[in-house]
Design an enzyme around this catalytic site. Structure first.
Site, PDB file in Angstrom:
ATOM      1  N   VAL A  58     -20.894  43.134 -16.765  1.00  0.00           N
ATOM      2  CA  VAL A  58     -20.136  43.491 -17.973  1.00  0.00           C
ATOM      3  C   VAL A  58     -18.682  43.022 -17.848  1.00  0.00           C
ATOM      4  CG1 VAL A  58     -19.512  45.396 -19.488  1.00  0.00           C
ATOM      5  CG2 VAL A  58     -21.545  45.560 -18.043  1.00  0.00           C
TER       6      VAL A  58
ATOM      7  N   THR B   8     -23.984  33.157 -12.913  1.00  0.00           N
ATOM      8  CA  THR B   8     -23.539  33.578 -11.591  1.00  0.00           C
ATOM      9  C   THR B   8     -22.777  32.445 -10.899  1.00  0.00           C
ATOM     10  OG1 THR B   8     -25.388  32.727 -10.294  1.00  0.00           O
ATOM     11  CG2 THR B   8     -25.731  34.827 -11.397  1.00  0.00           C
TER      12      THR B   8
ATOM     13  N   GLU C 207     -21.283  21.981 -18.524  1.00  0.00           N
ATOM     14  CA  GLU C 207     -19.938  21.654 -19.024  1.00  0.00           C
ATOM     15  C   GLU C 207     -18.877  22.569 -18.443  1.00  0.00           C
ATOM     16  OE1 GLU C 207     -17.564  19.525 -20.052  1.00  0.00           O
ATOM     17  OE2 GLU C 207     -18.907  18.935 -21.667  1.00  0.00           O
TER      18      GLU C 207
ATOM     19  N   VAL D  50     -16.431  22.534 -14.958  1.00  0.00           N
ATOM     20  CA  VAL D  50     -15.106  21.912 -14.834  1.00  0.00           C
ATOM     21  C   VAL D  50     -14.376  22.079 -16.169  1.00  0.00           C
ATOM     22  CG1 VAL D  50     -13.793  19.808 -14.377  1.00  0.00           C
ATOM     23  CG2 VAL D  50     -15.989  20.166 -13.232  1.00  0.00           C
TER      24      VAL D  50
ATOM     25  N   ALA E 153     -13.834  24.681 -18.043  1.00  0.00           N
ATOM     26  CA  ALA E 153     -14.411  25.671 -18.979  1.00  0.00           C
ATOM     27  C   ALA E 153     -14.946  24.984 -20.233  1.00  0.00           C
ATOM     28  CB  ALA E 153     -13.379  26.749 -19.305  1.00  0.00           C
TER      29      ALA E 153
ATOM     30  N   GLY F 147      -3.698  39.340 -12.921  1.00  0.00           N
ATOM     31  CA  GLY F 147      -5.125  39.001 -13.019  1.00  0.00           C
ATOM     32  C   GLY F 147      -5.367  37.504 -13.152  1.00  0.00           C
TER      33      GLY F 147
ATOM     34  N   ASP G 291     -11.702  25.619  -4.906  1.00  0.00           N
ATOM     35  CA  ASP G 291     -12.154  25.602  -6.301  1.00  0.00           C
ATOM     36  C   ASP G 291     -11.903  24.217  -6.912  1.00  0.00           C
ATOM     37  OD1 ASP G 291     -12.814  26.889  -8.961  1.00  0.00           O
ATOM     38  OD2 ASP G 291     -10.743  26.287  -9.330  1.00  0.00           O
TER      39      ASP G 291
ATOM     40  N   LYS H 176     -14.713  21.096  -8.048  1.00  0.00           N
ATOM     41  CA  LYS H 176     -14.714  20.407  -9.347  1.00  0.00           C
ATOM     42  C   LYS H 176     -14.655  18.889  -9.153  1.00  0.00           C
ATOM     43  CE  LYS H 176     -12.778  24.424 -11.675  1.00  0.00           C
ATOM     44  NZ  LYS H 176     -11.543  25.162 -11.998  1.00  0.00           N
TER      45      LYS H 176
ATOM     46  N   GLY I  46     -11.125  31.613 -18.479  1.00  0.00           N
ATOM     47  CA  GLY I  46     -11.142  32.687 -19.480  1.00  0.00           C
ATOM     48  C   GLY I  46     -12.556  32.883 -19.981  1.00  0.00           C
TER      49      GLY I  46
END
Lengths: 363, 363
Positions: free
Chosen positions: B12, B94, B145, B148, B150, B207, B221, B225, B343
């Protein structure tokens, strides 16, 4: 699967020959379909095989030049293509109205379309609606990525927003490579600025404008692109006459026939452009020729605007295009796509990419 | 056509709940298929219908929370999905290795996949190859898609270059929203620059970092990519260990266990970052954490770089990503795509867009 790829070509040296080269690459590398070029035409010549055997793509242009006949009628072409074995893709590299108006006919006869032609999508709203209806009812496909921003992913990105349920709130950008070049020199971020009329003349000499530069300066090319995008986000714009489009052709020169005479007289009006630039500079801004769509008010606008010197539109270089999408999901900061928005190879890439999208859907 | 859309959810509040909302929109607006959500799971719970009747998408998360059971095994899931009537799409939200490793199994059983999960495409080259082979041999689809940039059209644009026969020569950009935010404050174009360690602490509080900021600072990260993009252009990168990846975790702090202790000690090393920034400023440049792929030399690189203040990477704002593609067709000036690269909603949009692409191909 047998797949015929008939193609209309605008002629040697333009987008068409680049498309042919890219199609040759596709035909060699495509595993899902056998691509055949069965029909090729330029404005006064056509070449096709009655039994749908493929023409040699590598030499198709030369063959068309030497063996082409007068082109048949549109209804003959539609009939010919619809009888082809397997699926069919029509690649319309023209900017012709007569072909644009035949899109509903082509689609209703099961012919898929890939095209950079702006006319079918920026002409009357009724034609646009007929094209959408014909495509939907038969589940055939019409793709036109190159009609805005050449090979850049503008149409496909906008479609993704709409189809996944995002709300596009504003689209803004520089949609004309010619206008980009002219204003980046006329109102530069740094360095000496150019005289307007001299810059127009230079751009024409460098081949950066249409043969008659007034076809760029009238703003209609940008207006057509805005109409295309606006309709995708659900604004039923009737035509390019439905909203303000600023022409950079002085009223006093509206009736001049020859492009050269127009260019000779243009310097008389440089002071008007200088005055606009002076206001911009006083406000620490630059002048750009942009287009915008405000989706909530359904307002489209094409013309000169002043931009802060740190604005992405002000920072554009050369003859690049820039298009920014403001959406609900992306919040206060838009997603921006920029790069060459004209040129044979990159325009052809948009078309070839569309052919691939169609192949993925029909194979 | 009946289409089942089973979905793995990460929980959630994350990307998963945004995907569910967008799927609900798709299900209401999709004319070509009846979308059904038949399976939903989070790390310790799963809910599915034995007879493939759809769960109510709007309330699926609540139902999972209250009625979910222990998740079944991967082989049970693959079996369950492969027996579904009609076509099936697995949405893997995931970042799990165990699911990534099962992609070849899923694809070989006729299950299409849409996912933001980087692991399947940046893990071992063998796994990547197995995924491609399984997809091709069965003509099933795997789209990622959002792995990389978003929702930005990065992977699809790169695929278009490759598939239409362009030669990509260089890819460069800022691929991490966290790194973008940190360096835009630490080495700003204008105004007062921030202290490195304080900025990291602030970003965590806002955050903008992973729960443990070291998961951003280690550069992995970005490296993942780059591996994903490099493989698309044909570079067989073995893993993220095959090229230089600069970590911003000081060697001296490598063995600290708790994130808070790491943050407490980080200020001791601010002088190193200051020294790098001082060199950049002396050269009228800014520091950014970027990634690049030089295609001709097959060299990948992740780390701090200095950029001229007029470079598009230097001009980036906030936590935006920017990716530039240099190709043969685009010549000296790249095509550039920039915007939010992280996001929930925008990541979900990339996934939902992938679902649409799969639907277009299977309906």
């Amino acid at each position: 699967m047998l797949l015929t790829v008939p193609s209309f070509m605008t002629g040697v040296g333009g987008v068409g020959s680049c498309v042919l080269r890219q199609l040759a690459f596709l035909a060699k590398n495509c595993r899902s379909a056998e691509l055949k070029l069965c029909y090729i035409a330029m404005i006064d010549k056509a070449l096709y095989t009655a039994d749908y055997t493929g023409l040699d793509i590598d030499t198709a242009l030369e063959a068309l030049e030497s063996n082409g006949q007068s082109p048949p009628t549109i209804s003959f072409i539609a009939d010919y293509l619809s009888r082809a074995p397997g699926s069919t893709i029509l690649i319309d590299n023209t900017a012709a109205n007569v072909i644009a108006e035949a899109y509903p006919l082509f689609l209703s006869q099961g012919i898929n379309i890939a095209t950079p032609n702006k006319k079918p999508f920026s002409g009357s709203y009724q034609l646009w609606q007929n094209i959408q209806d014909a495509a939907k009812s038969g589940k055939f496909h019409v793709f036109h990525e190159s009609s805005v921003g050449a090979g850049m992913p503008i149409i496909s990105t906008l479609n993704d927003f709409v189809q996944t349920g995002d709300q596009v709130t504003r689209i803004e950008g520089v949609f004309s490579g010619t206008m980009s070049y002219l204003f980046n020199s006329f109102s530069p971020l740094q360095g000496k600025s150019a005289q307007w009329s001299a810059e127009v003349k230079k751009a024409k000499e460098l081949g950066f404008t249409e043969p008659d530069p007034r076809d760029d300066l009238n703003g209609l090319d940008v207006a057509r692109k805005l109409v295309i995008l606006a309709r995708i986000v659900g604004i039923p714009v009737e035509s390019t006459s439905s909203f303000p489009v600023e022409s950079l052709i002085p009223q006093e020169l509206a009736n001049i026939k020859a492009a050269d005479e127009f260019l000779d007289q243009l310097p008389q009006f440089d002071h008007r452009m200088e005055a606009i630039k002076a206001v911009a500079e006083k406000n620490n801004r630059v002048v750009r020729f942009s287009g915008s769509i405000d989706v909530s008010t359904k307002k489209l606008k094409v013309g000169m605007e002043m931009f802060d010197r740190s604005h992405p539109i002000a920072l554009l270089k050369g003859s690049d295009n820039i298009i920014s999408f403001h959406t609900k999901r992306y919040g206060t900061k838009p997603i921006i796509i920029q790069g060459a928005g004209a040129g044979g190879e990159v325009t052809a890439m948009g078309i070839t990419g569309d052919v691939l999208k169609i192949l993925a859907r029909i194979c």
